[in-house]
Design an enzyme around this catalytic site. Sequence first.
Site, PDB file in Angstrom:
ATOM      1  N   HIS A 121      18.250  31.817 -25.473  1.00  0.00           N
ATOM      2  CA  HIS A 121      19.619  31.306 -25.431  1.00  0.00           C
ATOM      3  C   HIS A 121      20.394  31.797 -24.210  1.00  0.00           C
ATOM      4  O   HIS A 121      20.980  31.014 -23.457  1.00  0.00           O
ATOM      5  CB  HIS A 121      20.392  31.749 -26.676  1.00  0.00           C
ATOM      6  CG  HIS A 121      19.822  31.259 -27.967  1.00  0.00           C
ATOM      7  ND1 HIS A 121      19.161  30.057 -28.086  1.00  0.00           N
ATOM      8  CD2 HIS A 121      19.824  31.800 -29.208  1.00  0.00           C
ATOM      9  CE1 HIS A 121      18.779  29.889 -29.334  1.00  0.00           C
ATOM     10  NE2 HIS A 121      19.169  30.933 -30.028  1.00  0.00           N
ATOM     11  N   ARG A 150       3.391  23.713 -47.832  1.00  0.00           N
ATOM     12  CA  ARG A 150       2.283  24.074 -48.719  1.00  0.00           C
ATOM     13  C   ARG A 150       2.651  24.002 -50.195  1.00  0.00           C
ATOM     14  O   ARG A 150       1.774  23.921 -51.053  1.00  0.00           O
ATOM     15  CB  ARG A 150       1.793  25.480 -48.375  1.00  0.00           C
ATOM     16  CG  ARG A 150       1.113  25.584 -47.020  1.00  0.00           C
ATOM     17  CD  ARG A 150       0.679  26.990 -46.705  1.00  0.00           C
ATOM     18  NE  ARG A 150       1.811  27.916 -46.628  1.00  0.00           N
ATOM     19  CZ  ARG A 150       1.708  29.215 -46.386  1.00  0.00           C
ATOM     20  NH1 ARG A 150       0.509  29.759 -46.229  1.00  0.00           N
ATOM     21  NH2 ARG A 150       2.782  29.975 -46.313  1.00  0.00           N
ATOM     22  N   LYS A 206      32.097  36.499 -34.976  1.00  0.00           N
ATOM     23  CA  LYS A 206      31.069  35.527 -34.631  1.00  0.00           C
ATOM     24  C   LYS A 206      31.616  34.703 -33.478  1.00  0.00           C
ATOM     25  O   LYS A 206      32.548  33.903 -33.651  1.00  0.00           O
ATOM     26  CB  LYS A 206      30.730  34.622 -35.818  1.00  0.00           C
ATOM     27  CG  LYS A 206      29.680  33.558 -35.486  1.00  0.00           C
ATOM     28  CD  LYS A 206      29.384  32.670 -36.681  1.00  0.00           C
ATOM     29  CE  LYS A 206      28.334  31.626 -36.320  1.00  0.00           C
ATOM     30  NZ  LYS A 206      28.030  30.719 -37.471  1.00  0.00           N
ATOM     31  N   ASP A 256      14.960  37.683 -29.426  1.00  0.00           N
ATOM     32  CA  ASP A 256      15.555  36.671 -30.292  1.00  0.00           C
ATOM     33  C   ASP A 256      16.674  35.900 -29.610  1.00  0.00           C
ATOM     34  O   ASP A 256      16.849  34.706 -29.873  1.00  0.00           O
ATOM     35  CB  ASP A 256      16.091  37.331 -31.565  1.00  0.00           C
ATOM     36  CG  ASP A 256      16.548  36.327 -32.606  1.00  0.00           C
ATOM     37  OD1 ASP A 256      15.751  35.426 -32.951  1.00  0.00           O
ATOM     38  OD2 ASP A 256      17.697  36.431 -33.080  1.00  0.00           O
ATOM     39  N   LYS A 298      12.011  28.010 -30.970  1.00  0.00           N
ATOM     40  CA  LYS A 298      11.857  29.335 -30.374  1.00  0.00           C
ATOM     41  C   LYS A 298      11.664  30.348 -31.509  1.00  0.00           C
ATOM     42  O   LYS A 298      12.090  30.090 -32.644  1.00  0.00           O
ATOM     43  CB  LYS A 298      13.077  29.664 -29.502  1.00  0.00           C
ATOM     44  CG  LYS A 298      14.405  29.861 -30.263  1.00  0.00           C
ATOM     45  CD  LYS A 298      14.664  31.311 -30.589  1.00  0.00           C
ATOM     46  CE  LYS A 298      15.953  31.504 -31.330  1.00  0.00           C
ATOM     47  NZ  LYS A 298      16.140  32.854 -31.861  1.00  0.00           N
TER      48      LYS A 298
END
Length: 493
Positions: free
Chosen positions: A242, A50, A347, A237, A150
């Site tokens: 996943h 936009r 992580k 989420d 997703k």
Amino acid sequence: MARIIPVDTFDCVVFGATGDLTLRKLLPALYHRFRDGQAPEGSRIIAAARSEMDDSNYRTRAEAALQRHVAKDELDPEQVRRFLACLHYAQVDGAAEKGWEGLLSLLAESPPDRIRVFYLATSPDLYGPICRNLAAHGAITPQSRVVLEKPIGHDLASARAINDEVGSVFAEPQIFRIDHYLGKETVQNLLALRFANTIFERLWNADVIDHVQITVGETVGVEGRGGYYDRSGALRDMVQNHMLQLLCLLAMESPVTFGADSLRDEKLKVLRSLKPMAPHEVEQLTVRGQYIRGAVDGRPVEGYLADLGAEEPSRTETFVALKAELNSRRWANVPFYLRTGKRLPQKVSEIVVQFRALPFTIFPADAGTLQPNALIIRLQPEEGMRLEMMTKEPGPGGLHLRQTGLDISFEKAFGTRYPDAYERLLMDTVRGSTVLFMRRDEVEAAWGWIEPILDAWEAKGDTPRPYSAGSWGPTASIALIERDGRTWHEDLG
């Protein structure tokens, strides 16, 4: 050297082209494919959003994104210049019926039989309106595909509504529901591990495997996604897509072929065989948490509410652990323990297939404690596999056993850079290959299993358990697995 499968010339139209996903993931992935010669001459990327800007403005923004998200040694100035020349910009509000002239004009410049990929990097509530507008303006051709990020909805009803809307203008083979975990090389190697190696497939059952753990940990907080995340939470989420997809690849039976429907039929069987949780079981089989102030990598970080800028308590979970079981002969009484969360110590994405202990031993007590074998599959940060097994310590001082690992790092083994998952999946959309994408019934079956958990949490009405940032979640997640006589795998990373 990686084998490059050629593709036809294409136009890739990215809606949401100024958003974080496009700038951080999609543009770098497309750059790598252009750099490696996988995008034929004349292929174009049309950025649609936009914001008011022209081609030059958008190319400047795209170049800045490449500088931030692509390794310096992979940024060839000439390749960057050629890639940016393939970028075009069209100002359009995908949800509005008017204002499509610029995009339609760009599309009209290409032959009508050219492949068109419409990538919807937008909020899911825009998927239906964008697809309806594409159809209303005659932009959908037999060679068109649409990519849906997703999450597909926030519950079963909304997922069905989105699938109905998109399916009213695109045929199922044209719809690519993307889960970037399925594009990871190690995830695809699960299929090779199981179905290309006799030794593992014959061991892949309840007679030999004690349990399976799947851990997906993030050190970051909500990172500017607080508005989305507070409406979603960790179960929606991460687990609904996943982690359940990983579970499917681990647990499914062998497909008849490597064709898309054959593979997805087997994944669907797994999702439908998940034991549903009754409301009274949810409290025993799930743990949800929310991070509070703590330290990650030695750096102090704020809690979830501070990251949100919220003054009132939130009932959104940033951590979830759960125990899943399957109603199947292969996996009878083999639990799958899943955990994921934000602000964890590392992580890391890792699967641990824990084999059963030996029923007896021939070795004397002073030889050492026998540890059961384990297969550890690393998805990140370094993709590879490690088989933990018992071996004799070297030396003449008697028989002493210890556990050692047979370790394979894929990057070292193949001597090549491992491409990002989006690189593979984006090219698969151009090829029209849906093997690594989710089918409608998969998405809805996953929601069908997740929704009773969400309903039970909502009915109970309490807030998630607090856990300090930098820890592995609430202590209740330890109890979840240890009351079964098992423990979370801690040698992560």
